[in-house]
Design a protein around this motif. Structure first.
Motif, PDB file in Angstrom:
ATOM      1  N   TYR A 143       0.954  -1.072   0.127  1.00 13.43           N
ATOM      2  CA  TYR A 143      -0.035   0.104  -0.058  1.00 13.43           C
ATOM      3  C   TYR A 143       0.939   1.153   0.111  1.00 13.43           C
ATOM      4  CZ  TYR A 143      -3.674  -3.417   1.483  1.00 13.43           C
ATOM      5  OH  TYR A 143      -4.739  -4.106   1.552  1.00 13.43           O
ATOM      6  N   LEU A 144       0.309   2.387  -0.898  1.00 10.01           N
ATOM      7  CA  LEU A 144       0.957   3.409  -0.990  1.00 10.01           C
ATOM      8  C   LEU A 144       0.207   4.767  -0.691  1.00 10.01           C
ATOM      9  CD1 LEU A 144       3.462   2.831  -4.138  1.00 10.01           C
ATOM     10  CD2 LEU A 144       4.311   3.011  -1.643  1.00 10.01           C
ATOM     11  N   PRO A 145       0.015   4.945   0.502  1.00  8.66           N
ATOM     12  CA  PRO A 145      -0.955   6.209   1.148  1.00  8.66           C
ATOM     13  C   PRO A 145      -0.363   7.508   0.484  1.00  8.66           C
ATOM     14  CG  PRO A 145      -0.158   4.926   3.010  1.00  8.66           C
ATOM     15  CD  PRO A 145       0.987   4.529   1.810  1.00  8.66           C
ATOM     16  N   LYS A 245       3.231   7.475  14.315  1.00  8.62           N
ATOM     17  CA  LYS A 245       3.760   8.401  13.119  1.00  8.62           C
ATOM     18  C   LYS A 245       5.369   7.998  12.884  1.00  8.62           C
ATOM     19  CE  LYS A 245       3.371  12.599  12.552  1.00  8.62           C
ATOM     20  NZ  LYS A 245       3.604  14.092  12.511  1.00  8.62           N
ATOM     21  N   LYS A 246       5.957   7.906  14.243  1.00  9.82           N
ATOM     22  CA  LYS A 246       7.398   7.444  14.300  1.00  9.82           C
ATOM     23  C   LYS A 246       7.452   6.107  13.400  1.00  9.82           C
ATOM     24  CE  LYS A 246      11.609   6.920  16.924  1.00  9.82           C
ATOM     25  NZ  LYS A 246      11.865   6.886  18.461  1.00  9.82           N
ATOM     26  N   ALA A 247       6.709   5.313  13.718  1.00 12.16           N
ATOM     27  CA  ALA A 247       6.951   3.884  13.350  1.00 12.16           C
ATOM     28  C   ALA A 247       6.736   3.987  11.852  1.00 12.16           C
ATOM     29  CB  ALA A 247       6.083   2.962  14.092  1.00 12.16           C
ATOM     30  N   ILE A 251       9.288   2.578   9.222  1.00  7.96           N
ATOM     31  CA  ILE A 251       8.799   1.493   8.217  1.00  7.96           C
ATOM     32  C   ILE A 251       9.099   1.968   6.650  1.00  7.96           C
ATOM     33  CG2 ILE A 251       7.012  -0.104   7.323  1.00  7.96           C
ATOM     34  CD1 ILE A 251       6.133   0.074  10.228  1.00  7.96           C
ATOM     35  N   GLN A 252       8.607   3.130   6.436  1.00  9.15           N
ATOM     36  CA  GLN A 252       8.713   3.565   5.038  1.00  9.15           C
ATOM     37  C   GLN A 252       9.979   3.883   4.406  1.00  9.15           C
ATOM     38  OE1 GLN A 252       6.204   7.078   3.839  1.00  9.15           O
ATOM     39  NE2 GLN A 252       5.075   5.489   2.336  1.00  9.15           N
ATOM     40  N   ASN A 287       2.068  -3.910   5.270  1.00 11.67           N
ATOM     41  CA  ASN A 287       1.675  -3.605   3.814  1.00 11.67           C
ATOM     42  C   ASN A 287       2.006  -2.419   3.129  1.00 11.67           C
ATOM     43  OD1 ASN A 287      -1.587  -4.845   4.965  1.00 11.67           O
ATOM     44  ND2 ASN A 287      -0.365  -5.827   2.776  1.00 11.67           N
ATOM     45  N   LEU A 288       2.947  -1.590   3.878  1.00 12.01           N
ATOM     46  CA  LEU A 288       3.739  -0.397   3.464  1.00 12.01           C
ATOM     47  C   LEU A 288       4.891  -0.797   2.678  1.00 12.01           C
ATOM     48  CD1 LEU A 288       3.988   2.255   6.331  1.00 12.01           C
ATOM     49  CD2 LEU A 288       2.905   2.628   4.313  1.00 12.01           C
ATOM     50  N   LYS A 289       5.031  -0.180   1.495  1.00 10.56           N
ATOM     51  CA  LYS A 289       6.264  -0.233   0.358  1.00 10.56           C
ATOM     52  C   LYS A 289       7.441   0.308   1.486  1.00 10.56           C
ATOM     53  CE  LYS A 289       8.094   0.435  -3.956  1.00 10.56           C
ATOM     54  NZ  LYS A 289       7.701   0.822  -5.234  1.00 10.56           N
TER      55      LYS A 289
END
Length: 292
Positions: A143-145, A245-247, A251-252, A287-289
């Motif tokens: 997923y790419l928000p 937010k930091k996480a 991750i990203q 799910n984050l790229k």
């Protein structure tokens, strides 16, 4: 190698300038261990941010709880049926496609199910430029928000979609900012100090409100009510949102293991972290790229 490192530092400085421009005077760039091409600039920006924070607080202005960036990253143009007519090659590569593969493709096929109805409704009633949050899906189901600006291209019926940021929680959470700041400037200074204390200690469990009140010389009732008045959120919710937010950022933007990130953000176990992350952002951390 030195050139690559300088590019990374320049990118971080560019981000800091964006943050300062949008009101986030808490953002700081860590000084490098060794002197480099940008050492002086980093020092000056950090010094400016410190001075700006002091001035704003004494002007009785609450610290912004969130900020946002607004640089356009990718552009895609669709017709009223949602079919892609033109696109920047970077948009296709961003989702792991070749540009030619996406020509005439309905953009809805590239979106998370929660975003398809939102975009369809916006297109049907679009009369002026607007910003919405969409979640795109890559070929490998990551997923790419993004916040996206929608603009109808008159006199044609084409619609331009500009992907402007991946920090999607920032804009929608601007409602945390109070429109009625408290009457006492000293209180503004106090509660900004408390916010700074919370934001700088996310790796540890949050002390009780009783302990925080004692540490800052205020009674517990005033602590809870005053913090809520300044930031429209509770102390614990603020602490939790900052950790998440930091996480999200780690991750990203890093290759650290997600479990390691969870622990570094003050979560005792991955299951608790994963549930909190999914509740906040609507999808699992995995799910984050991530960077290659």
């Amino acid at each position: 190698m030195a050139s690559q490192n300088n590019n990374q530092i320049a990118t971080a400085i560019f981000q800091m300038l964006f943050e300062l421009a949008t009101g986030n005077y808490r953002f700081r760039k860590e000084m490098p261990a060794e002197e480099n091409l940008f050492t002086k600039e980093i020092e000056l920006l950090n010094h400016f941010a410190n001075l700006w924070e002091e001035k704003i607080i004494h002007l009785h202005f609450p610290t912004p709880f969130y900020s946002f960036q607004s640089s356009i990253q990718h552009t895609v143009i669709i017709n009223t049926k949602g079919q892609i007519q033109y696109l920047s090659p970077s948009f296709a590569f961003h989702l792991n496609y070749k540009p030619i593969e996406l020509k005439e493709t309905p953009i809805y096929q590239l979106l998370h199910k929660n975003s398809t109805d939102l975009l369809h409704n916006e297109i049907n009633q679009l009369s002026e430029s607007t910003i919405i949050h969409l979640i795109f899906v890559t070929t490998d189901n990551l997923y790419l928000p993004h916040f996206c600006s929608l603009l109808k291209l008159y006199p044609s019926e084409l619609i331009s979609i500009n992907l402007i940021t991946t920090m999607f929680q920032n804009i929608e959470d601007n409602n945390h900012l109070t429109t009625n700041p408290p009457a006492e400037p000293d209180d503004t200074i106090l509660f900004n100090k408390i916010y700074n204390f919370i934001s700088k200690n996310t790796e540890e469990q949050l002390p009780s409100t009783k302990e925080i009140a004692k540490q800052f010389g205020v009674n517990e009732s005033k602590l809870k009510q005053g913090f809520k008045a300044h930031f429209n959120t509770s102390i614990y919710q603020c602490y939790n949102d900052i950790r998440l937010k930091k996480a999200f950022d780690l991750i990203q933007n890093t290759t650290l293991q997600i479990k390691e990130i969870a622990y570094s953000c003050g979560f005792n176990d991955y299951v608790t972290f994963s549930k909190a992350f999914k509740k906040k952002f609507g999808f699992a951390p995995a799910n984050l790229k991530r960077p290659e």
